[in-house]
Design an enzyme around this catalytic site. Structure first.
Site, PDB file in Angstrom:
ATOM      1  N   ARG A   1      -3.021   8.250  -5.107  1.00 23.70           N
ATOM      2  CA  ARG A   1      -2.574   6.898  -5.473  1.00 23.70           C
ATOM      3  C   ARG A   1      -3.552   6.263  -6.473  1.00 23.70           C
ATOM      4  O   ARG A   1      -3.874   5.078  -6.385  1.00 23.70           O
ATOM      5  CB  ARG A   1      -2.457   5.994  -4.243  1.00 23.70           C
ATOM      6  CG  ARG A   1      -1.411   6.406  -3.233  1.00 23.70           C
ATOM      7  CD  ARG A   1      -0.003   6.313  -3.806  1.00 23.70           C
ATOM      8  NE  ARG A   1       1.003   6.475  -2.770  1.00 23.70           N
ATOM      9  CZ  ARG A   1       1.424   7.641  -2.305  1.00 23.70           C
ATOM     10  NH1 ARG A   1       0.939   8.771  -2.793  1.00 23.70           N
ATOM     11  NH2 ARG A   1       2.329   7.705  -1.354  1.00 23.70           N
TER      12      ARG A   1
ATOM     13  N   SER B   1       4.410   1.447   1.130  1.00 20.17           N
ATOM     14  CA  SER B   1       3.190   1.508   1.939  1.00 20.17           C
ATOM     15  C   SER B   1       2.234   0.421   1.484  1.00 20.17           C
ATOM     16  O   SER B   1       1.943   0.320   0.293  1.00 20.17           O
ATOM     17  CB  SER B   1       2.491   2.855   1.773  1.00 20.17           C
ATOM     18  OG  SER B   1       3.287   3.893   2.270  1.00 20.17           O
TER      19      SER B   1
ATOM     20  N   GLU C   1      -2.708  -0.788  -1.078  1.00 20.89           N
ATOM     21  CA  GLU C   1      -2.188   0.090  -2.121  1.00 20.89           C
ATOM     22  C   GLU C   1      -1.621  -0.714  -3.286  1.00 20.89           C
ATOM     23  O   GLU C   1      -1.918  -0.413  -4.443  1.00 20.89           O
ATOM     24  CB  GLU C   1      -1.135   1.016  -1.507  1.00 20.89           C
ATOM     25  CG  GLU C   1      -0.935   2.282  -2.282  1.00 20.89           C
ATOM     26  CD  GLU C   1       0.516   2.634  -2.414  1.00 20.89           C
ATOM     27  OE1 GLU C   1       1.150   2.104  -3.343  1.00 20.89           O
ATOM     28  OE2 GLU C   1       1.011   3.420  -1.597  1.00 20.89           O
TER      29      GLU C   1
HETATM   30  N1  EPU Z   1       2.867   6.838  12.016  1.00 16.59           N
HETATM   31  C1  EPU Z   1       2.790   6.123  13.185  1.00 16.59           C
HETATM   32  N2  EPU Z   1       3.304   4.853  13.201  1.00 16.59           N
HETATM   33  C2  EPU Z   1       3.887   4.306  12.135  1.00 16.59           C
HETATM   34  C3  EPU Z   1       3.970   5.040  10.925  1.00 16.59           C
HETATM   35  C4  EPU Z   1       3.447   6.312  10.893  1.00 16.59           C
HETATM   36  O1  EPU Z   1       2.271   6.594  14.187  1.00 16.59           O
HETATM   37  O2  EPU Z   1       4.345   3.162  12.245  1.00 16.59           O
HETATM   38  C5  EPU Z   1       2.369   8.214  11.996  1.00 16.59           C
HETATM   39  C6  EPU Z   1       3.519   9.214  11.898  1.00 16.59           C
HETATM   40  O3  EPU Z   1       4.023   9.530  13.157  1.00 16.59           O
HETATM   41  C7  EPU Z   1       2.855  10.404  11.248  1.00 16.59           C
HETATM   42  C8  EPU Z   1       1.839   9.756  10.317  1.00 16.59           C
HETATM   43  O4  EPU Z   1       1.617   8.450  10.820  1.00 16.59           O
HETATM   44  O5  EPU Z   1       2.164  11.180  12.171  1.00 16.59           O
HETATM   45  C9  EPU Z   1       2.295   9.716   8.887  1.00 16.59           C
HETATM   46  O6  EPU Z   1       3.498   8.932   8.775  1.00 16.59           O
HETATM   47  P1  EPU Z   1       4.598   9.194   7.625  1.00 16.59           P
HETATM   48  O7  EPU Z   1       4.956  10.620   7.580  1.00 16.59           O
HETATM   49  O8  EPU Z   1       5.680   8.201   7.824  1.00 16.59           O
HETATM   50  O9  EPU Z   1       3.856   8.927   6.264  1.00 16.59           O
HETATM   51  P2  EPU Z   1       2.707   7.892   5.855  1.00 16.59           P
HETATM   52  O10 EPU Z   1       1.425   8.620   5.794  1.00 16.59           O
HETATM   53  O11 EPU Z   1       2.778   6.672   6.687  1.00 16.59           O
HETATM   54  C10 EPU Z   1       2.848   8.451   3.314  1.00 16.59           C
HETATM   55  C11 EPU Z   1       2.951   7.711   2.017  1.00 16.59           C
HETATM   56  C12 EPU Z   1       4.386   7.287   1.771  1.00 16.59           C
HETATM   57  C13 EPU Z   1       5.241   8.521   1.737  1.00 16.59           C
HETATM   58  C14 EPU Z   1       5.106   9.264   3.065  1.00 16.59           C
HETATM   59  C15 EPU Z   1       5.837  10.573   3.067  1.00 16.59           C
HETATM   60  C16 EPU Z   1       0.822   6.626   1.616  1.00 16.59           C
HETATM   61  C17 EPU Z   1       0.056   5.351   1.605  1.00 16.59           C
HETATM   62  N3  EPU Z   1       2.086   6.549   2.027  1.00 16.59           N
HETATM   63  O12 EPU Z   1       3.170   7.527   4.363  1.00 16.59           O
HETATM   64  O13 EPU Z   1       4.427   6.675   0.485  1.00 16.59           O
HETATM   65  O14 EPU Z   1       6.598   8.206   1.514  1.00 16.59           O
HETATM   66  O15 EPU Z   1       3.709   9.559   3.309  1.00 16.59           O
HETATM   67  O16 EPU Z   1       5.123  11.478   2.281  1.00 16.59           O
HETATM   68  O17 EPU Z   1       0.282   7.660   1.239  1.00 16.59           O
HETATM   69  C18 EPU Z   1       4.252   4.569  -0.619  1.00 16.59           C
HETATM   70  O18 EPU Z   1       3.227   4.995  -1.151  1.00 16.59           O
HETATM   71  O19 EPU Z   1       4.700   3.424  -0.885  1.00 16.59           O
HETATM   72  C19 EPU Z   1       4.953   5.404   0.346  1.00 16.59           C
HETATM   73  C20 EPU Z   1       6.022   4.969   1.024  1.00 16.59           C
END
Ligand code: EPU
Length: 348
Positions: A175, A248, A344
């Site tokens: 990012r 995010s 972010e």
């Molecule tokens: N999780 C929780 N609670 C929540 C949300 C997530 O426990 O409320 C846990 C999930 O269970 C999982 C982990 O956190 O074990 C990761 O969650 P998720 O796969 O939803 O992805 P993320 O890390 O929260 C990132 C990116 C997203 C992208 C997704 C999918 C960042 C800051 N965010 O989210 O990007 O779509 O992975 O690859 O890196 C964005 O940048 O705007 C964005 C949406």
């Protein structure tokens, strides 16, 4: 006589004292002293050459999906509306594609897939424009834009000069890029991507694998992956057209191995992603949920029920409201886990 669409030949439309609330996905109130709808580089050069430009504040606006307005904008807001998308060439390795910075990202991705050029499918349905994609090196479901990036054209807003940036010059990180670190310096005009002929689906991300399995697809096409990603995003993330948000809200924090070990001892099962350099990336959404914020509001802004990492506008929020809840969440996560979260989106 043949009719020319007004937009094709129109010079920069400049309007004064413009409401920006429909031009940022969080729906925050702010006004621009002057809004420029930028349709050509020449038009930009004229602005840069005009007297007073050097001292005039300016903000480059794409889809407005990664910024938080904390007040009105003096000077120029440059809304990038440079369009066009085309195949520049192809060889044994694949296709070289170019798109104008103002093109909608998701429509661009779907267009490449429809043409039979795979490679961007994991980045389906990300809000915003093509020109904004390199700034924060958008990423999702196991792919970053940098993985498919070739080069871009950017205008130096100090001089009006056009410069080509190859990948090494962009300083892409998680990012992050040189453009994100120098706000207001460059206006990205066009971006080129290399899409591979020797394509392999990236289905390593658990959500994607599960969605494809549920659809009974064992050997997915690029379009299958795109459709799966769209379904996952629709399920988990609020549609900015209906609920104001900026995706995010925090980056996933990267911590030293020792800090991760201490955290894992206290919280077995903490989601984590080992990095090449030995550090460990944590899931900010998990930390926020465990700190008690999932689905919780502070004033008119809340943490989304289905993805705690996304802050949403419950109606009538201002930039100050966003900052207040962001600070409260950061403080709680730091107190609970000793981990610092970094926003972010960009506050302007
Ligand atoms: N999780 C929780 N609670 C929540 C949300 C997530 O426990 O409320 C846990 C999930 O269970 C999982 C982990 O956190 O074990 C990761 O969650 P998720 O796969 O939803 O992805 P993320 O890390 O929260 C990132 C990116 C997203 C992208 C997704 C999918 C960042 C800051 N965010 O989210 O990007 O779509 O992975 O690859 O890196 C964005 O940048 O705007 C964005 C949406």
């Amino acid at each position: 006589m043949s009719a020319t669409p007004a937009s094709a030949a129109a010079p920069a439309a400049i309007t004064d004292d413009v409401d920006l609330s429909a031009l940022n996905s969080f729906g925050l109130p702010a006004r621009a002293a002057h809004l420029v709808r930028l349709r050509s580089i020449d038009q930009l050069r004229e602005l840069v050459a005009a007297p007073g430009w050097a001292d005039t504040p300016r903000l480059v606006l794409g889809g407005g999906s990664n910024l938080i307005f904390t007040g009105d904008r003096p000077g120029f807001v440059l809304k990038v509306e440079l369009g066009g998308r085309r195949l520049l060439g192809e060889d044994a390795a694949g296709w070289l594609i170019e798109a104008g910075a103002g093109e909608n990202w998701h429509e661009f991705v779907r267009w490449t897939l429809a043409q039979g050029w795979p490679g961007l499918e994991n980045l389906s349905l990300i809000p915003g424009t093509v020109g904004a994609a390199p700034i924060q090196n958008i990423g999702a479901y196991g792919l970053e834009m940098a993985d498919r990036f070739d080069s871009l054209d950017a205008v130096d807003l100090a001089t009006g000069a056009l410069r080509v940036f190859r990948r090494e010059a962009c300083g892409f990180g998680y990012r992050d890029s040189v453009f994100k670190r120098a706000p207001g310096r460059w206006l990205i005009a066009a971006v080129r991507f290399r899409l591979p002929r020797a394509w392999q689906p990236r289905t390593g991300y658990a959500d994607v694998a599960a969605e494809l399995a549920a659809r009974g697809i064992a050997a997915p096409s690029a379009l299958d992956v795109s459709d799966a990603v769209i379904a996952i995003r629709r399920r988990k993330l609020p549609d900015p057209a209906r609920i104001g948000n900026a995706g995010s809200f925090f980056k996933n924090p990267v911590v030293a191995r020792a800090a991760f070990e201490r955290l894992a001892a206290l919280h077995p099962g903490v989601p984590h992603y080992p990095q090449a350099d030995g550090s460990v990336k944590l899931a900010a959404g998990w930390l926020i949920e465990r700190a008690g914020w999932k689905g919780r509001d502070l004033g008119p802004v809340g943490s989304f029920e289905r993805q705690a990492l996304v802050l949403v506008n419950r109606g009538g929020a201002t930039g100050a409201d966003v900052r207040r809840i962001a600070d409260a969440i950061r403080a709680d996560v730091a107190a609970h886990f000793g981990v610092e979260l970094e926003p972010e989106p960009v506050f302007v």
